[in-house]
Design an enzyme around this catalytic site. Sequence first.
Site, PDB file in Angstrom:
ATOM      1  N   ASP A 119       0.857  -1.189   0.000  1.00  0.00           N
ATOM      2  CA  ASP A 119       0.000   0.000   0.000  1.00  0.00           C
ATOM      3  C   ASP A 119       0.898   1.246   0.000  1.00  0.00           C
ATOM      4  OD1 ASP A 119      -3.116   0.588   1.440  1.00  0.00           O
ATOM      5  OD2 ASP A 119      -1.676   2.205   1.096  1.00  0.00           O
ATOM      6  N   LEU A 120       0.439   2.291  -0.668  1.00  0.00           N
ATOM      7  CA  LEU A 120       1.210   3.541  -0.660  1.00  0.00           C
ATOM      8  C   LEU A 120       1.314   4.135   0.743  1.00  0.00           C
ATOM      9  CD1 LEU A 120      -0.238   5.238  -3.890  1.00  0.00           C
ATOM     10  CD2 LEU A 120       2.120   4.408  -3.589  1.00  0.00           C
ATOM     11  N   SER A 143      -8.281   6.054  -9.142  1.00  0.00           N
ATOM     12  CA  SER A 143      -8.279   6.662 -10.476  1.00  0.00           C
ATOM     13  C   SER A 143      -9.644   7.210 -10.872  1.00  0.00           C
ATOM     14  CB  SER A 143      -7.813   5.634 -11.507  1.00  0.00           C
ATOM     15  OG  SER A 143      -8.689   4.523 -11.509  1.00  0.00           O
ATOM     16  N   TYR A 176     -10.974  13.702  -6.709  1.00  0.00           N
ATOM     17  CA  TYR A 176      -9.933  13.013  -7.490  1.00  0.00           C
ATOM     18  C   TYR A 176      -9.059  14.025  -8.252  1.00  0.00           C
ATOM     19  CZ  TYR A 176      -8.094  10.595 -11.605  1.00  0.00           C
ATOM     20  OH  TYR A 176      -7.274  10.147 -12.615  1.00  0.00           O
TER      21      TYR A 176
HETATM   22  N1  LIG Z   1      -6.276   5.438 -17.667  1.00  0.00           N
HETATM   23  C1  LIG Z   1      -6.474   6.714 -17.927  1.00  0.00           C
HETATM   24  O1  LIG Z   1      -6.985   7.061 -18.982  1.00  0.00           O
HETATM   25  C2  LIG Z   1      -6.066   7.767 -16.963  1.00  0.00           C
HETATM   26  C3  LIG Z   1      -5.332   7.456 -15.846  1.00  0.00           C
HETATM   27  N2  LIG Z   1      -4.874   8.455 -15.029  1.00  0.00           N
HETATM   28  C4  LIG Z   1      -4.082   8.109 -13.864  1.00  0.00           C
HETATM   29  O2  LIG Z   1      -3.169   7.098 -14.203  1.00  0.00           O
HETATM   30  C5  LIG Z   1      -3.045   6.166 -13.138  1.00  0.00           C
HETATM   31  C6  LIG Z   1      -3.392   4.768 -13.624  1.00  0.00           C
HETATM   32  O3  LIG Z   1      -4.715   4.781 -14.126  1.00  0.00           O
HETATM   33  P1  LIG Z   1      -5.495   3.422 -14.430  1.00  0.00           P
HETATM   34  O4  LIG Z   1      -4.529   2.346 -14.704  1.00  0.00           O
HETATM   35  O5  LIG Z   1      -6.540   3.740 -15.401  1.00  0.00           O
HETATM   36  O6  LIG Z   1      -6.180   3.169 -13.019  1.00  0.00           O
HETATM   37  P2  LIG Z   1      -6.505   1.775 -12.312  1.00  0.00           P
HETATM   38  O7  LIG Z   1      -7.547   2.090 -11.297  1.00  0.00           O
HETATM   39  O8  LIG Z   1      -6.792   0.729 -13.317  1.00  0.00           O
HETATM   40  O9  LIG Z   1      -5.130   1.410 -11.590  1.00  0.00           O
HETATM   41  C7  LIG Z   1      -4.709   2.021 -10.397  1.00  0.00           C
HETATM   42  C8  LIG Z   1      -3.899   0.993  -9.622  1.00  0.00           C
HETATM   43  O10 LIG Z   1      -3.444   1.612  -8.412  1.00  0.00           O
HETATM   44  C9  LIG Z   1      -3.557   0.648  -7.381  1.00  0.00           C
HETATM   45  N3  LIG Z   1      -3.724   1.328  -6.101  1.00  0.00           N
HETATM   46  C10 LIG Z   1      -4.811   2.030  -5.670  1.00  0.00           C
HETATM   47  N4  LIG Z   1      -4.605   2.471  -4.426  1.00  0.00           N
HETATM   48  C11 LIG Z   1      -3.364   2.050  -4.058  1.00  0.00           C
HETATM   49  C12 LIG Z   1      -2.601   2.176  -2.872  1.00  0.00           C
HETATM   50  N5  LIG Z   1      -3.071   2.831  -1.801  1.00  0.00           N
HETATM   51  N6  LIG Z   1      -1.385   1.598  -2.836  1.00  0.00           N
HETATM   52  C13 LIG Z   1      -0.887   0.924  -3.915  1.00  0.00           C
HETATM   53  N7  LIG Z   1      -1.576   0.768  -5.054  1.00  0.00           N
HETATM   54  C14 LIG Z   1      -2.795   1.322  -5.131  1.00  0.00           C
HETATM   55  C15 LIG Z   1      -4.777  -0.186  -7.718  1.00  0.00           C
HETATM   56  O11 LIG Z   1      -4.732  -1.463  -7.097  1.00  0.00           O
HETATM   57  C16 LIG Z   1      -4.713  -0.252  -9.233  1.00  0.00           C
HETATM   58  O12 LIG Z   1      -4.065  -1.428  -9.680  1.00  0.00           O
HETATM   59  C17 LIG Z   1      -3.937   6.671 -12.012  1.00  0.00           C
HETATM   60  O13 LIG Z   1      -3.168   7.459 -11.127  1.00  0.00           O
HETATM   61  C18 LIG Z   1      -4.942   7.551 -12.737  1.00  0.00           C
HETATM   62  O14 LIG Z   1      -5.433   8.557 -11.899  1.00  0.00           O
HETATM   63  C19 LIG Z   1      -5.119   9.767 -15.291  1.00  0.00           C
HETATM   64  C20 LIG Z   1      -5.879  10.130 -16.364  1.00  0.00           C
HETATM   65  C21 LIG Z   1      -6.433   9.163 -17.270  1.00  0.00           C
HETATM   66  O1  LIG Z   2     -11.196  11.524 -18.543  1.00  0.00           O
HETATM   67  C1  LIG Z   2     -11.067  10.314 -18.684  1.00  0.00           C
HETATM   68  O2  LIG Z   2     -11.623   9.686 -19.604  1.00  0.00           O
HETATM   69  C2  LIG Z   2     -10.165   9.504 -17.750  1.00  0.00           C
HETATM   70  O3  LIG Z   2      -9.683  10.340 -16.713  1.00  0.00           O
HETATM   71  C3  LIG Z   2      -9.122   9.844 -15.587  1.00  0.00           C
HETATM   72  O4  LIG Z   2      -8.430  10.579 -14.918  1.00  0.00           O
HETATM   73  C4  LIG Z   2      -9.503   8.501 -15.108  1.00  0.00           C
HETATM   74  O5  LIG Z   2      -8.515   7.899 -14.311  1.00  0.00           O
HETATM   75  C5  LIG Z   2      -9.877   7.577 -16.249  1.00  0.00           C
HETATM   76  O6  LIG Z   2     -10.466   6.397 -15.713  1.00  0.00           O
HETATM   77  C6  LIG Z   2     -10.861   8.293 -17.158  1.00  0.00           C
HETATM   78  O7  LIG Z   2     -11.319   7.454 -18.171  1.00  0.00           O
END
Ligand SMILES: NC(=O)C1=CN([C@@H]2O[C@H](COP(=O)(O)OP(=O)(O)OC[C@H]3O[C@@H](n4cnc5c(N)ncnc54)[C@H](O)[C@@H]3O)[C@@H](O)[C@H]2O)C=CC1
Ligand SMILES: O=C(O)[C@H]1OC(=O)[C@H](O)[C@@H](O)[C@@H]1O
Length: 274
Positions: free
Chosen positions: A49-50, A73, A143
């Site tokens: 965990d972070l 996220s 968020y």
């Molecule tokens: N996928 C996207 O389009 C976007 C993603 N982001 C950011 O990019 C990052 C990754 O996004 P995704 O992969 O889509 O999200 P996701 O929700 O699929 O992955 C996030 C991961 O962080 C882990 N996590 C959550 N809390 C934690 C903690 N306390 N300690 C350790 N691990 C923890 C989760 O288990 C998960 O595997 C996030 O920070 C998100 O905010 C930002 C904008 C868009």
């Molecule tokens: O704006 C969006 O589409 C994306 O923005 C984020 O920051 C979220 O982590 C991702 O799950 C969304 O899909």
Amino acid sequence: MPAPRTVLLTGAAGGLGTLMRGLLPAYGYELRLLDLLPIDGEPGAVTADLGDKEALREAVRGVDAIIHLAGISLESTFEKILKANIEGTYNLYEAAREEGVRRIVFASSNHAVGYTPHPGGEAPHAPKTLIPIDTPRRPDTFYGLSKSFGEDLAQFYWDKHGLETVSVRIGSCFMEPTSVRMLSVWMSPGDGARLFHAALTAEDVEHTVVYGSSANTRLWWDLTTARGLGYEPQDDSEQYAEKLIAEQGELDPGNPDHTRLGGHFVTNPPVWPY
Ligand SMILES: NC(=O)C1=CN([C@@H]2O[C@H](COP(=O)(O)OP(=O)(O)OC[C@H]3O[C@@H](n4cnc5c(N)ncnc54)[C@H](O)[C@@H]3O)[C@@H](O)[C@H]2O)C=CC1
Ligand SMILES: O=C(O)[C@H]1OC(=O)[C@H](O)[C@@H](O)[C@@H]1O
């Protein structure tokens, strides 16, 4: 700074982490993986965990750089966001500082500026004026607020401790865009890897904030600072436009879901499941 080789990828079990685990090794990186959840087929991954400062310190020891994706996220309660995204990101920066890691690539989000009104223009889907990187931050959720904090934390760690960061305001990084809004903000996985690679290798980034999107025909963001790192996007969401518009209709400036850049995060954000 010599090009980083060993990179800690936090959030490696998540959607973006899984995509990047597949793509970044081709650039020559040796990835160390960390997530709250165990990762199938990756027995060497750190499950932590972070909030666990000792585990973070051990995980960052000896790496050249960090890509920080871990955290909540989507939208959640302030208390949960505070713990995972605000305190968690602080804990990671402290571990990096203590262990002498020189650079972090921070997954910020378009939702740090999500309350910004859509600039309109002749065609609402493709504004004449792209959103500049120095537009005032206007988070659309707790968020988005945590991403705004992360960008300030990154600036502070550069100013105070000389720890460099590229904050990437990611649009939507998935295999394919699934909404008409995503036609404007989509970043293909391939472009995501290109941008992370540029962010890891550009010289003297100090704290640089960039938008992370592909070269979309309907792009909203100014990619100048991303291109300044050496990022050259190769993809365009336009190939998905006809199908998505036929299914969902064009963006409608009269629809509250479409009037702000954060889209439905402003009106009815998707909620983190646990
Ligand atoms: N996928 C996207 O389009 C976007 C993603 N982001 C950011 O990019 C990052 C990754 O996004 P995704 O992969 O889509 O999200 P996701 O929700 O699929 O992955 C996030 C991961 O962080 C882990 N996590 C959550 N809390 C934690 C903690 N306390 N300690 C350790 N691990 C923890 C989760 O288990 C998960 O595997 C996030 O920070 C998100 O905010 C930002 C904008 C868009
Ligand atoms: O704006 C969006 O589409 C994306 O923005 C984020 O920051 C979220 O982590 C991702 O799950 C969304 O899909």
